[in-house]
Design a protein around this motif. Structure first.
Motif, PDB file in Angstrom:
ATOM      1  N   ASN A  66       0.797  -1.227   0.000  1.00  0.00           N
ATOM      2  CA  ASN A  66       0.000   0.000   0.000  1.00  0.00           C
ATOM      3  C   ASN A  66       0.833   1.281   0.000  1.00  0.00           C
ATOM      4  O   ASN A  66       0.274   2.371   0.164  1.00  0.00           O
ATOM      5  N   LEU A  67       2.116   1.164  -0.180  1.00  0.00           N
ATOM      6  CA  LEU A  67       2.939   2.364  -0.364  1.00  0.00           C
ATOM      7  C   LEU A  67       2.564   3.042  -1.670  1.00  0.00           C
ATOM      8  O   LEU A  67       2.303   2.370  -2.677  1.00  0.00           O
ATOM      9  N   VAL A  68       2.566   4.349  -1.662  1.00  0.00           N
ATOM     10  CA  VAL A  68       2.334   5.103  -2.897  1.00  0.00           C
ATOM     11  C   VAL A  68       3.502   6.062  -3.095  1.00  0.00           C
ATOM     12  O   VAL A  68       3.913   6.763  -2.161  1.00  0.00           O
ATOM     13  N   LEU A  69       4.024   6.066  -4.299  1.00  0.00           N
ATOM     14  CA  LEU A  69       5.159   6.920  -4.654  1.00  0.00           C
ATOM     15  C   LEU A  69       4.694   8.017  -5.598  1.00  0.00           C
ATOM     16  O   LEU A  69       4.078   7.740  -6.641  1.00  0.00           O
ATOM     17  N   PHE A  70       4.984   9.264  -5.241  1.00  0.00           N
ATOM     18  CA  PHE A  70       4.592  10.420  -6.047  1.00  0.00           C
ATOM     19  C   PHE A  70       5.822  11.145  -6.602  1.00  0.00           C
ATOM     20  O   PHE A  70       6.915  11.050  -6.048  1.00  0.00           O
TER      21      PHE A  70
ATOM     22  N   GLN B 145      18.721  17.469  -3.596  1.00  0.00           N
ATOM     23  CA  GLN B 145      17.694  16.473  -3.891  1.00  0.00           C
ATOM     24  C   GLN B 145      17.035  16.056  -2.585  1.00  0.00           C
ATOM     25  O   GLN B 145      17.687  15.505  -1.707  1.00  0.00           O
ATOM     26  N   VAL B 146      15.761  16.324  -2.448  1.00  0.00           N
ATOM     27  CA  VAL B 146      15.011  15.969  -1.244  1.00  0.00           C
ATOM     28  C   VAL B 146      14.084  14.805  -1.559  1.00  0.00           C
ATOM     29  O   VAL B 146      13.459  14.758  -2.617  1.00  0.00           O
ATOM     30  N   ILE B 147      14.024  13.854  -0.634  1.00  0.00           N
ATOM     31  CA  ILE B 147      13.087  12.732  -0.715  1.00  0.00           C
ATOM     32  C   ILE B 147      12.286  12.721   0.582  1.00  0.00           C
ATOM     33  O   ILE B 147      12.864  12.737   1.678  1.00  0.00           O
TER      34      ILE B 147
ATOM     35  N   ILE C  10       7.945  11.684  -3.078  1.00  0.00           N
ATOM     36  CA  ILE C  10       7.310  11.441  -1.778  1.00  0.00           C
ATOM     37  C   ILE C  10       6.840   9.992  -1.747  1.00  0.00           C
ATOM     38  O   ILE C  10       6.141   9.540  -2.663  1.00  0.00           O
ATOM     39  N   ILE C  11       7.258   9.262  -0.717  1.00  0.00           N
ATOM     40  CA  ILE C  11       6.696   7.932  -0.493  1.00  0.00           C
ATOM     41  C   ILE C  11       5.780   8.032   0.721  1.00  0.00           C
ATOM     42  O   ILE C  11       6.197   8.465   1.794  1.00  0.00           O
ATOM     43  N   TRP C  12       4.542   7.610   0.511  1.00  0.00           N
ATOM     44  CA  TRP C  12       3.542   7.768   1.573  1.00  0.00           C
ATOM     45  C   TRP C  12       2.996   6.417   2.019  1.00  0.00           C
ATOM     46  O   TRP C  12       2.734   5.536   1.206  1.00  0.00           O
ATOM     47  N   THR C  13       2.848   6.282   3.331  1.00  0.00           N
ATOM     48  CA  THR C  13       2.163   5.138   3.915  1.00  0.00           C
ATOM     49  C   THR C  13       1.179   5.636   4.960  1.00  0.00           C
ATOM     50  O   THR C  13       1.477   6.586   5.700  1.00  0.00           O
ATOM     51  N   GLU C  14       0.029   5.010   5.026  1.00  0.00           N
ATOM     52  CA  GLU C  14      -0.936   5.364   6.066  1.00  0.00           C
ATOM     53  C   GLU C  14      -0.456   4.948   7.455  1.00  0.00           C
ATOM     54  O   GLU C  14      -0.876   5.514   8.448  1.00  0.00           O
TER      55      GLU C  14
END
Length: 599
Positions: free
Chosen positions: A37-41, A134-136, A156-160
C-alpha cells in the motif's frame, strides 16, 4: 522421570519454535500489507530507487519522527547515511541552523508524520532545502498531509501506517530493496488525485524474515546451536552469520564476543579481517574489470606485464595459470622470518615509513628490495598442477595496478565498494574506524608482539603495509552480502551493470582440467569424500574461505549467498573451527531449510 522431563523439554522447544514461525508469519503479513500500500509520487525523473551512490552524500533528517532510529538503521544497510533530528533545534523559530548543518550533503531524506507537515516551520525548511538539494520525503500517517506539499515537486513515499514496521519498509523502497506499484484510489489533494502513483522494481537486497523466502525460521534454529558450539569449544571467540536467499537477507546474527576475555559482544556490523577472501572480493573483481575492458589478456605471459619478471622464471607463465593456481609457484614464503633488527623500528620516519602494526614500522622499500626479488626468483616446480599459492595474488596485484594505474585499495573503493553502497569493506580499517568496530585477530607473540586489531593478520601482507592481493581486506558481513549478490545477479546490482553475465560465468565456473577451481574463485569439490564446502553444497557453488575463519559461498541453484565471519586465530591459531566443520555444518542447516521450503 528423566524421560518425562526430556519430553517436556522437547515439547517446550517445539512450541517455542512453532510460536516463532507463527509470529513471523503474522509479522510478515503486516510488512507485506504496508509494502503493498505504499504510494510513490513525483518520481517522473526516476529518483526512486536511488542510484549512483558514489555520487551522493546523504543525510536523513527526522522532523520529530518517532521511529527515526529504525528508519535510519535500514537506510544505513544500503549506504552511509548521516542522521539529524529537528528535535535538537526545538528552541529556534526556524530550522536555518539545521539547514546550515546540511550544507555538505547533496541528498536529504526527510521522514515525518502528517501532523508534522502541518507546521509551517517544517514545510519552509523542506522547501528551502529543495532549492539546492535532492530531497526525498517519507510521509507517515493521514494522506491529507500531502496537501502541504502540493507546490513542491520532490519524490514522496507515503504510507498510512505510522509505526516501527512502516519505518523499516520505506527505506527499502527508497533504495530498491522492495518495489512500489500502488495507485491512489481516491484523491487526497488537488495535486494527488485518484490514479496518482509511480511503479518501481527491486534492484537491491531486501531485509526481511525467512518466511518471506519460503524458509521456515524453525529450520534455521540449528545455526545458533552450531555457532554456540564453536564458541564453547573455543574454536573462535565470536562469529557473524548472514544468509541471503533470492536477494532477501533472511538471517543476520552475531555470536560471542570480540575475544574470550572481552565484554564487547560481537555485532552484525563488526568489521573482520577477511584474509584470503581478499582474493575474490578485491583482486579478482579488478582482474574481471580489466579483462572486460580489453586491458588484460588471460593468455598473455606475466613478463609482458611486469618488466622485472622478464629475466625471471616467472616470465613465460600465463595470467590464466596464475589465476588458477597452476603457475608452479611455491605456496608461501615466510618473509617475516628473515627480518633483522635493522629492518624495522618502533617509530615511524622517512627511513621506516611502512606501518605493520602499532609501534612497528618496516624500512623503506622492504618489499621492493627483499620480498619481490624472492618471489621473482623462486623456483617454478609444479607448473600445470594445482598448488594453491599466495604468491599468485602478489603477482596479480602488480599486474592490475600497472594496467589500471591506480593502487588496488583505491581501485576497488572507487569502482566497486562505493558504487555498491559498501561502507566498511576496504584495506587499512584503522584509518577509517575505531578499534571497537574491528574484531581482533591474533595475539602475535612472535612477530609484531601485540594484539592485532585492524592490522592484517597475514605476515606478508603486513610487511607491504596492509594492502596486498591475497590478504588485507576487512569488511562487515552486510558488505560482503552486497558484492556477492551482485555476482549472483550475474554482474548487476543497484541499477548498475558491473560485469557482463558471461564474465561472471567464466570466472566463477570450473575452468581447470586439474582442479575444482574457477579463475580466482574456489568452488565445490567433485570429490564427494571431501564434502567441500559442505555436504549438501551444489556443484554450482563458488566462493572462497579465509585463514582467519571466514567464508563466502554463493549457490546459484538455491539463490543463496552465505557469509560466515569469525576470528578463529584469536588468541592464537587453532584448527578447531575446521576440524569441527563449523562453516560447512552451518551451510548445510541453511541448505536443508531452503530445500525443505522448496518442496
Amino acid at each position: 522421570m528423566n524421560k518425562i522431563i526430556f519430553g517436556l523439554l522437547i515439547l517446550c522447544s517445539f512450541n517455542a519454535c512453532a510460536q516463532k514461525n507463527k509470529d513471523n508469519m503474522e509479522r510478515l503479513a503486516g510488512l507485506n500489507n504496508i509494502s503493498a500500500n505504499l504510494v510513490l509520487f513525483n518520481n517522473n525523473e526516476n529518483i526512486i530507487p536511488v542510484k549512483q551512490l558514489e555520487k551522493l552524500t546523504i543525510a536523513s533528517v527526522s522532523i520529530g519522527f518517532p521511529y527515526a532510529s529504525a528508519f535510519d538503521s535500514l537506510l544505513n544497510k544500503y549506504t552511509k547515511i548521516s542522521s539529524f533530528n529537528s528535535n535538537n533545534y526545538q528552541n529556534l523559530t526556524t530550522l536555518n541552523d539545521l539547514e546550515d548543518d546540511l550544507k555538505y550533503f547533496n541528498t536529504i531524506i526527510v521522514p515525518l508524520t502528517s501532523a508534522a507537515s502541518n507546521d509551517a516551520r517544517n514545510i519552509n525548511f523542506i522547501v528551502s532545502l529543495a532549492k539546492s538539494k535532492q530531497v526525498i520525503i517519507a510521509l507517515f500517517g493521514d494522506g491529507r498531509g500531502l496537501t502541504a506539499f502540493d507546490a513542491l515537486h520532490v519524490p514522496i513515499i507515503w504510507t498510512e501506517q505510522n509505526n516501527a514496521m512502516s519505518a523499516e519498509i520505506i527505506p527499502q523502497a527508497i533504495f530498491g530493496g522492495i518495489g512500489v506499484n500502488k495507485r491512489l484510489i481516491t484523491a487526497l489533494s488537488p495535486k494527488y488525485t485518484a490514479g496518482s502513483g509511480y511503479t518501481t522494481t527491486p534492484i537491491r537486497l531486501k531485509y526481511t524474515l525467512p518466511e518471506d523466502a519460503n524458509v521456515n525460521s524453525d529450520d534455521l534454529e540449528g545455526i545458533d546451536a552450531i555457532a554456540n558450539e564453536a564458541i564453547n569449544a573455543k574454536a573462535t571467540p565470536g562469529a557473524v552469520v548472514l544468509v541471503v536467499k533470492d536477494g532477501k537477507v533472511i538471517f543476520n546474527k552475531a555470536y560471542g564476543s570480540h575475544t574470550y576475555d572481552s565484554n564487547l559482544p560481537d555485532k552484525v556490523t563488526d568489521i573482520f579481517d577477511l584474509a584470503s577472501l581478499t582474493k575474490t572480493t578485491a583482486t579478482t573483481p579488478t582482474v574481471m574489470r580489466l579483462y572486460e575492458e580489453g586491458k588484460l589478456n588471460l593468455d598473455t605471459n606475466i613478463g609482458a606485464y611486469i618488466p622485472k619478471a622478464r629475466e625471471s622464471p616467472m616470465n613465460p607463465i600465463l595470467v590464466r595459470e596464475v589465476m588458477l593456481h597452476q603457475a608452479g609457484f611455491i605456496p608461501y614464503i615466510p618473509f617475516h622470518n628473515a627480518l633483522t633488527t635493522s629492518d624495522y623500528s618502533r617509530d615511524s620516519s622517512a627511513a621506516f615509513p611502512t606501518k605493520v602494526a602499532d609501534n612497528y614500522y618496516v624500512r623503506k622499500n622492504y618489499f621492493k628490495d627483499v620480498m619481490w626479488p624472492k618471489m621473482l626468483t623462486a623456483p617454478i616446480r609444479t607448473r600445470g598442477k594445482y598448488v594453491y599459492s599466495d604468491i599468485s595474488m602478489y603477482v596479480m596485484k602488480d599486474v592490475v595496478e600497472r594496467l589500471s594505474g591506480v593502487p588496488l585499495n583505491q581501485y576497488v573503493i572507487d569502482n566497486f565498494y562505493k558504487p555498491l553502497g559498501m561502507q566498511t569493506a576496504g584495506f587499512l580499517p584503522r584509518n577509517r574506524f575505531t578499534r571497537e568496530q574491528i574484531i581482533p585477530t591474533e595475539q602475535d607473540i612472535y612477530f609484531r608482539k601485540t594484539l592485532l586489531v585492524g592490522y592484517v593478520h597475514d605476515q606478508g601482507a603486513a610487511l607491504v603495509g596492509g594492502v596486498s592481493g591475497h590478504a588485507g581486506l576487512f569488511s562487515s558481513a552486510n558488505d560482503l552480502a552486497i558484492i556477492y549478490q551482485m555476482l549472483l545477479n550475474k554482474g548487476t546490482y543497484g541499477g548498475t551493470q558491473y560485469f557482463k553475465p558471461a564474465t561472471v560465468d567464466m570466472f566463477t565456473q570450473k575452468q581447470s582440467p586439474v582442479s575444482r577451481r574457477g579463475l580466482g574463485f574456489d568452488r565445490w569439490d567433485p570429490d564427494l569424500s571431501k564434502t567441500y564446502p559442505s555436504e549438501l553444497a551444489s556443484p554450482q557453488t563458488y566462493g572462497h574461505t579465509g585463514y582467519t575463519g571466514t567464508c563466502v559461498w554463493v549457490d546459484p541453484s538455491r539463490g543463496l549467498v552465505y557469509v560466515f565471519l569469525s576470528n578463529r586465530v584469536n588468541p592464537s591459531v587453532s584448527d578447531k573451527l575446521g576440524n569441527m566443520k563449523i562453516r560447512g555444518r552451518i551451510e548445510d542447516v541453511i541448505n536443508r531449510a531452503i530445500d525443505k521450503g522448496a518442496k
